[in-house]
Write an enzyme that holds these catalytic residues in place. Structure first.
Site, mmCIF file in Angstrom:
data_model
loop_
_atom_site.group_PDB
_atom_site.id
_atom_site.type_symbol
_atom_site.label_atom_id
_atom_site.label_comp_id
_atom_site.label_asym_id
_atom_site.label_seq_id
_atom_site.Cartn_x
_atom_site.Cartn_y
_atom_site.Cartn_z
ATOM 1 C CD GLU A 152 -2.894 -1.181 2.355
ATOM 2 O OE1 GLU A 152 -2.772 -0.312 3.240
ATOM 3 O OE2 GLU A 152 -3.777 -2.065 2.390
ATOM 4 C CD GLU A 183 -3.161 -5.964 4.077
ATOM 5 O OE1 GLU A 183 -1.951 -5.898 3.761
ATOM 6 O OE2 GLU A 183 -3.733 -5.069 4.711
#
Length: 848
Positions: free
Chosen positions: A441, A515
């Site tokens: 991220e 994720e």
């Protein structure tokens, strides 16, 4: 014919001679644990509101300093895990005092007989900004606390005399989104070699050709010389199979033809050997067969080094629309993300603690680990090799644009290439590692050139595995950024799957959920009414900082496991997922991360956190660890464990009922019942009366009876599969707490000061049923040569220290972690006592 026969005889003779030569040699290389008898002192960060520190004296690296009053300890060591917890610190990093300056010193001897050798120290991880001195002279260091590194001590060693190594760590300069721990938290090794040897992480094994009858092991060996004149060097290699214990099983199964080259003065040379191996046994998840390559370096008739590395034969194939194939067999990747702390042990790495986690995950059906969000301890990869887990090996949580002021963005320009290469070179021989990840991220998802440059660095060191990155920007899968990696990963963002798969440019790009889910729950807690999603408006309030275990609550960016699986079933090209997270971890206590500590009044973030606290009618949040785990911080199973098991182990007959059935205040009220089962239908009974048979429809992963009216007694479920009885489960209204029950995960332990036994304590009624909600204080005693290492109960709000001889049970359970005294013999007994309850004990044998 005679010439051919002579040729075969010569080759056979050389092989026999090589085998006998290798067997008869002792490696000049030694690798000794350097963990024991360190001196330690810290000067810690007192508050995040004011930059106040204990004063750090000068010249702490000096050999003349008297450190006799410093604390003596063994590594690995996390200086913050002992606490105390403090509300003046950030709950996103666990309310623990990890910020500060730490100094470690060790006095040691190096024999005069070692003169002429190279002396190195290998750090597997030191948090953070390490600086190392030997005998008062600066040697070097490494700022990124997750990178393993080597320093050359040779120029500074006093041979035949005492030496003093000093290590300074500075975590006040490091920022983290979760608890990073602090200190020399992984193993340290003292390595001695000759002047000509294989370079640090310079032995690289690949398997470019694998067939049923034969395979090729290709070895690249970087040999370095510290001699000031050219040296003619010969290397050769032998290949061995390993047994289940990881030891060599018999003689070599293959050997190389020797290769000779001239090493330049104080230079190096890369040798390449291709070795045919007959009938290779493939490394796989069910039978993780390992081999060992042993490379012998000779200068004339003298063996100057024998360097070894484990490896495995296996093939990887990532398809864009048909999943992942291991050795030609389709394997759904059923993975979890884990941070590096080990619960009550903190970040101090312990092999047995990591092994226990993998054992529990394997029981659930997990087959893969994502090392979120940093390179792991190398022993974790050893365990994954041995136990049959796939690993997505991840480098960073940030690139050049940070998420915190002093996170990796401060190191990126100067260190990212060094850190990436260090990770890949250390881990590339592990068969468990099947994907490299450059980050998580990151805030640079608008910079494809940067992503491509990181991929190029990795490929320069290992071209046998794909590179990925975990993305969370909506446009990252469709704006071209996805083309900079070999395998694309999306974190959550289920609504972006349609767009990704609809784009023609992505037709040849493998895809996985890097994720997934981020469902939150507290073990044994259930709140009513039962609702799904909208987490901030679905909390119990009233000063209760827990989350319902109906497994329907998740943050705004996330989903339930059910929603994730629905999207993956819709797109079977998704080759797998990594659930956030396998285990609860210290820090990031979403949704209870309302924390004004360190925030500037008037800022948007400050006002958001202030609004949350006001809504909860509190001024501060006590939570210090996460709620994301499928298992809690103590390693106890939440209900979600059984939901994942029902999906990931469809061949296992199992059924699980929730909630518990002790609800005297809910008599006559609707109390929904959920069942997790690997069956396809189930019938629920309350006190013998059927509440109906329910079948799983498309995209159903649990069975729900949402209108059950509570009556005390027994809930029973019978699950069926393909029309046949499959599994049963039952929960009952229990009696009062009556007794303790202790369950050790092992019956014996090694007396090496590191091996551990994890003992679960249950609060039970007279009929051996766990009593929900029980919170008795349990006291521990040890008789014999054993020690208590830590205690826990999985309660994310507890501020009780982990280092103690007692623990309050949380929803009927607590944990004590014990070890044997060093070099002890015999047995020791662990006793558990609680006022008003029948005590229990367990004996632990000490292995010889």
């Amino acid at each position: 014919m005679k010439r051919a026969l002579l040729h075969v005889i010569i080759i056979l003779a050389i092989t026999i001679l090589n085998t006998e030569f290798i067997k008869s040699q002792t490696s000049p290389r030694t690798r000794e644990s350097f963990n024991s008898n360190w001196k330690f002192v810290r000067y810690f960060y007192a508050s995040t509101d004011k930059a106040t520190f204990d004063r750090e004296p000068e010249e702490l690296q000096s050999p003349s300093l008297n450190d006799s009053n410093w604390r003596t300890l063994d590594l690995p060591h996390d200086w913050a895990i002992e606490g105390p917890f403090s509300d003046t610190l950030e709950n996103n990093t666990g309310l623990l005092p990890w910020k500060g300056i730490g100094w470690y010193r060790k006095h040691f001897m190096v024999n005069e007989s070692d003169r002429g050798k190279r002396i190195y120290i290998d750090f597997e991880g030191a948090m953070a900004y390490s600086q190392v001195w030997l005998n008062g002279r600066f040697v070097g260091g490494w700022p990124y606390g997750y990178t393993s590194f080597r320093l050359d001590l040779t120029p500074y060693i006093n041979f035949g005399k005492e030496n003093l190594i000093a290590v300074r760590l500075d975590t006040k300069r490091w920022d983290s989104r979760w608890y990073p721990g602090a200190g020399i938290y992984r193993n340290v090794w003292l390595v001695k070699t000759s002047q000509i040897h294989v370079k640090y992480n310079g032995l690289y094994c690949t398997t470019p050709e694998i067939k049923k009858e034969s395979a090729i092991l290709s070895i690249s060996s970087e040999v370095e010389s510290h001699i000031d004149q050219p040296s003619e060097v010969t290397i050769k290699a032998a290949v061995y199979k390993l047994n289940e214990k990881g030891d060599i099983a018999g003689g070599p199964v293959a050997e190389s033809i020797p290769a000779t080259a001239l090493l330049p003065a104080s230079g190096e040379h890369i040798f390449r050997l291709d070795i045919p191996v007959s009938n290779p046994v493939l490394w796989n998840l069910d039978d993780p067969e390992l081999y060992r390559a042993a490379v012998t370096v000779q200068q004339g008739q003298n063996v100057t080094d024998i360097c070894e590395s484990n490896f495995g034969f296996r093939t990887l194939n990532f398809t864009p629309r048909d999943g992942f194939y291991l050795n030609g067999k389709k394997v759904p990747v059923r993975g979890v993300c884990n941070h590096h702390d080990l619960g009550a042990l903190g970040s101090a790495f312990n092999t047995r603690a990591a092994e226990r986690q993998l054992e529990i995950l394997r029981e659930m059906g997990c087959n893969a680990i994502r090392t979120s969000h940093n390179p792991p301890a190398p022993e974790l990869l050893d365990l994954c090799d041995k136990m049959g887990f796939l690993v997505e090996d991840e480098a960073f949580d940030a690139w050049k644009t940070g998420k915190k002021r002093n996170d990796y963005n401060k190191l990126f320009y100067a260190w990212h290439e060094e850190d990436l290469k260090a990770m890949v070179r250390r881990d590339r021989n592990h068969p468990s590692v099947f994907i490299w990840s450059t980050g998580n991220e990151v805030n640079d998802q608008n910079n494809p050139a940067l992503s491509q440059s990181l991929r190029t660095i990795i490929k320069s060191e290992d071209n046998t595995r794909p590179v990925t990155v975990g993305c969370n920007w909506d446009e990252s899968g469709t704006n071209g950024f996805q083309k900079t990696v070999d395998v694309f990963g999306i974190n959550y963002r289920l609504y972006r799957y349609d767009a990704f798969f609809a784009l023609k440019d992505n037709d040849n790009l493998p895809f996985h959920s890097s994720e997934s889910a981020s469902t939150v729950s507290s073990r044994g807690e259930y709140f009513f009414p039962v609702a799904q999603g909208d987490l901030q408006n679905n909390l119990p309030g009233k000063g209760i900082f827990q989350v319902s275990s109906y497994d329907l609550a998740y943050p705004a960016w996330a989903s339930t496991p059910d929603q994730q699986w629905e999207m993956m079933d819709k797109y079977p090209g998704v080759f797998g997922e990594f659930v956030w997270t396998g285990f609860d971890y210290i820090g990031e206590p979403t949704p209870y991360d309302g924390d004004l500590t360190g925030l500037k009044p008037g800022t948007r973030r400050y006002e958001q956190e202030k609004e949350f606290l006001e809504k909860q009618n509190v001024t501060e949040v006590p939570s210090r660890s996460s709620y994301f785990g499928i298992l809690d911080l103590a390693g106890f199973k939440k209900d979600r464990f059984y939901l994942y098991q029902s999906k990931w182990r469809p061949e296992l007959p199992m059924a699980h009922i929730l909630p518990h059935w002790n609800w005297p205040e809910r008599k006559g009220l609707v109390t929904p019942v959920h069942v997790y089962t690997s069956g396809d239908e189930a019938e629920l009974f309350l006190n013998g009366k059927s509440l109906g048979l329910k079948k799983k429809g498309p995209f159903d992963y649990r069975l729900r009876w949402d209108d059950v009216v509570y009556q005390p007694g027994e809930l029973k479920v019978i699950a069926y599969k393909n029309g046949a009885k499959w599994a049963e489960d039952r929960v009952v209204t229990t009696g009062k707490a009556y007794q303790l029950n202790v369950l050790a995960d092992r019956s014996s332990v090694r007396p090496d000061n590191y091996d551990l036994v994890f003992i679960t304590i249950r609060i039970e009624d007279k009929n051996n049923h766990l009593v929900p909600g029980s919170s008795n204080i349990v006291n521990f005693k040890i008789e014999g040569p054993g020690k208590i290492v830590a205690v826990d109960n999985g309660d994310a709000t507890s501020h009780d220290p982990f280092q103690a001889s007692s623990r309050k049970a949380y929803n009927g359970m607590c944990l004590v972690i014990v070890k044997a005294e060093n070099n002890a013999t015999g047995t020791f007994t662990v006793k558990a006592e609680s006022k008003g309850l029948k005590e229990a004990q367990v004996a632990v044998g000490i292995e010889k």
